[in-house]
Design an enzyme around this catalytic site. Structure first.
Site, PDB file in Angstrom:
ATOM      1  CB  SER A 128      -6.575   4.848   5.424  1.00 27.49           C
ATOM      2  OG  SER A 128      -7.276   4.829   6.640  1.00 27.49           O
ATOM      3  CB  ALA A 129      -7.455  -0.958   5.374  1.00 26.10           C
ATOM      4  CB  SER A 130     -11.681  -1.720   8.189  1.00 28.63           C
ATOM      5  OG  SER A 130     -11.192  -3.011   7.859  1.00 28.63           O
ATOM      6  CB  ILE A 131      -7.514  -3.924  10.359  1.00 33.37           C
ATOM      7  CG1 ILE A 131      -8.762  -4.784  10.516  1.00 33.37           C
ATOM      8  CG2 ILE A 131      -6.436  -4.384  11.333  1.00 33.37           C
ATOM      9  CD1 ILE A 131      -8.526  -6.263  10.370  1.00 33.37           C
ATOM     10  CD  GLN A 187      -4.212   6.203   8.703  1.00 36.44           C
ATOM     11  OE1 GLN A 187      -5.427   6.102   8.815  1.00 36.44           O
ATOM     12  NE2 GLN A 187      -3.539   7.286   9.078  1.00 36.44           N
ATOM     13  CB  VAL A 188       0.447   1.886   5.210  1.00 32.80           C
ATOM     14  CG1 VAL A 188       1.932   1.778   4.854  1.00 32.80           C
ATOM     15  CG2 VAL A 188      -0.139   0.498   5.426  1.00 32.80           C
ATOM     16  CE  LYS A 219      -0.140  -4.160   7.832  1.00 33.18           C
ATOM     17  NZ  LYS A 219      -0.708  -5.144   6.879  1.00 33.18           N
ATOM     18  CG  ASP A 224      -5.467 -10.317  -2.085  1.00 27.75           C
ATOM     19  OD1 ASP A 224      -5.993 -10.526  -3.197  1.00 27.75           O
ATOM     20  OD2 ASP A 224      -5.697  -9.289  -1.420  1.00 27.75           O
TER      21      ASP A 224
END
Length: 567
Positions: free
Chosen positions: A143-146, A148-149, A163, A297
């Site tokens: 779960s990230a700021s933009i 969720q998977v 996602k 990355d």
């Protein structure tokens, strides 16, 4: 300054973005100010230019500046955290002590409720979730700021990773981007040429990165391009389900295996450790030097060792592009490094788009020459790629070379790849891994058909120049004859000179007013014609007030002179 335009097809989101935008931005700007004050960056708001700049220099040089800067970005929220992550890919402009802190920034967020995920999926798929998925795991994989998977199983039985983008991600990023651009302009006005970073340019660069990350169709295209480039190799790229993916939803093949940060090298045979390490390094070199399209990355969390022993790449939100001209320029730079020709190496850097002030060219050539001779006497096993690239980047930072953003990103990817390979097998020599790619690069450059094609391109380029020169010359002569030719003169130190003149003029005005009050008060005291007097002193009230005000103004002038350290 107006905020960046951002199209959206969500009516609710569009209405929320327009409603109360001014008051919301004002509150957010006030919040930014409070965070900066809390972490010791209040000097940005100091009204006195000299005090602001001197405090700024002291704060930037403080040992804990990087820690405070990282914590400020974390307090400002996810968009600013992502901006810090972008800065961590720019070692050419960010000092090492700050860079190491920015690399610790993590984009994490509390998971969305599963009901919200189901509602978003139904909206993007335009169908009930049960009609598309046989199974949907309510526990997120990340779960990230933009986004969720989640792991899911399609009706056809294929296991996929989905996602989904958070419902307020676009609106929040749009608002923060507008504020970041305004705040960058504010900092630029306040600190001017004393500021080492091009804050406006970095914000513009970040805007392009974050917009691509918000558009999952761009990540899907990147994944398909990587899959085509690595077809028939041990590198696995998850399949994208194009029919189910949208700008806010990405459905891809679920890849099973062990992430590189979970690999225990001692559990592998020595030959297997070497194979896995070389496979990871080769993938990065092949992307950079053959495909001209690389993963920006490649950290251990984005690489998976599959049960079949293959390498799987994940997360294609940050990618870099190298044109054919860039690859050719890299080959010329490589030749000059082999020959230890510093002047040719500098020309190679210029071909890559590196820019620098002409007055530092001699010193720059000398430093590059010293760098080349330093490493020429060492065997390839005695120095790491990270060491060499880091020293080159420190030279770029020292002379404030302007590098195209793709090259620091490429350097970061290569350094990360080397560190990743050495974490699996510390004995690996990445120079030996890179040698076949650089050799092919050089051979390709000198193949007869490539030499002929390059010569033809240069001939056409020169022909275009000669074709344009007469018209340009005619325009210049026409402007001269009409008296419309304008010459713009830019003086680098003029702003500081104007500031100094303003300060001197203000002091002079204070001194003149102080002297006039002092003389006038003395005359009133000498020719006392009656009226109220000050008790115990015996002089008129008007004369006393004039004396007092002149003393006060005189003290202001004296204090300002002493604070500027100039008598």
């Amino acid at each position: 300054m107006s905020g960046p335009t951002f199209r959206t097809d969500d009516p609710a989101e569009m209405g929320a973005g327009v409603r109360d935008r001014s008051s919301g931005n004002l509150r957010r700007f006030s919040q930014i100010g409070r965070v900066l004050f809390r972490h010791g960056f209040g000097f940005v708001f100091d009204a006195r230019r000299g005090s602001r700049e001197s405090k700024g220099v002291r704060e930037v040089l403080a040992p804990n500046f990087g820690v405070r800067f990282r914590r400020a970005l974390e307090d400002l929220g996810p968009t600013f955290v992502k901006f810090g992550q972008l800065l961590s890919t720019r070692p050419d402009v960010v000092p090492e002590n700050i860079l190491s802190e920015l690399q610790r920034l993590q984009d994490t967020a509390s998971p969305m409720p599963f009901e919200t995920v189901e509602r978003l999926l139904a909206r993007e798929l335009r169908a009930p979730v049960g009609e598309v998925f046989e199974e949907l795991d309510p526990v997120p994989l990340g779960s990230a700021s933009i986004g969720q998977v989640h792991r899911a199983v399609l009706k056809g039985g294929e296991t996929v990773a989905i996602k989904v983008q958070r419902p307020n991600a676009r609106r929040r990023v749009e608002s923060d981007l507008s504020l970041m651009r305004d705040f960058a302009a504010f900092i630029d006005r306040r600190l001017g040429e004393r500021l080492v970073l091009d804050v406006r340019g970095l914000v513009d660069e970040f805007e392009g990165v974050i917009r691509r990350e918000l558009d999952y169709t761009a990540e899907a295209r990147a994944a398909r391009r990587f899959a085509l480039n690595f077809e028939g190799t041990p590198v696995v790229i998850p399949r994208i389900y194009t029919g189910l993916s949208t700008r806010r939803l990405l459905v891809m093949e679920y890849v099973r295996g062990t992430r590189f940060h979970d690999i225990r090298p001692l559990d592998l045979r020595p030959s297997e450790r070497r194979r896995v390490a070389e496979m990871g390094a080769e993938a990065i070199f092949e992307m950079a030097f053959e495909h001209g399209f690389f993963h920006g990355d490649p950290h251990p969390g984005n690489l998976i060792l599959t049960p079949e022993g293959n390498l799987a790449l994940l997360d294609f939100g940050m990618v870099g592009f190298l044109s054919r001209g860039d690859v050719e320029a890299l080959s010329r730079l490589f030749i000059s490094v082999i020959n230890r020709d510093a002047a040719a190496a500098l020309r190679g850097l210029e071909s890559l788009g590196v820019r620098y002030p002409t007055e530092v060219r001699g010193d720059l050539i000398q430093n590059i020459g010293e760098f080349l001779h330093k490493y020429s006497g060492l065997s390839v096993g005695e120095v790491t790629l990270g060491q060499a690239l880091s020293e080159l980047i420190s030279i770029a930072r020292r002379y404030r070379l302007r590098l195209p953003p793709v090259f620091p990103l490429l350097a970061k990817a290569l350094i990360t790849a080397e560190g990743l390979a050495r974490s699996i097998d510390p004995t690996i020599n990445v120079y030996e891994v890179a040698r076949p790619y650089t050799r092919r690069l050089l051979l390709e450059r000198f193949r007869p058909e490539n030499v002929r094609e390059s010569a033809e391109e240069r001939a056409f380029e020169y022909a275009r120049y000669f074709e344009a020169y007469p018209e340009q010359l005619r325009q210049i002569m026409a402007e001269v004859s009409d008296g419309e030719l304008e010459v713009r003169l830019r003086h680098g130190g003029l702003d500081e000179l104007v500031g100094e003149v303003d300060v001197l003029a203000n002091r002079l005005v204070f001194a003149v007013v102080t002297g006039a009050l002092l003389i006038g008060s003395s005359m009133l005291g000498a020719f006392d014609l009656g009226g109220p007097t000050v008790p115990y002193i015996g002089i008129s009230v008007v004369s006393f007030l004039g004396f007092s005000l002149s003393v006060l103004l005189g003290m202001v002038v004296i204090v300002s002179i002493f604070r500027s350290d100039r008598l």
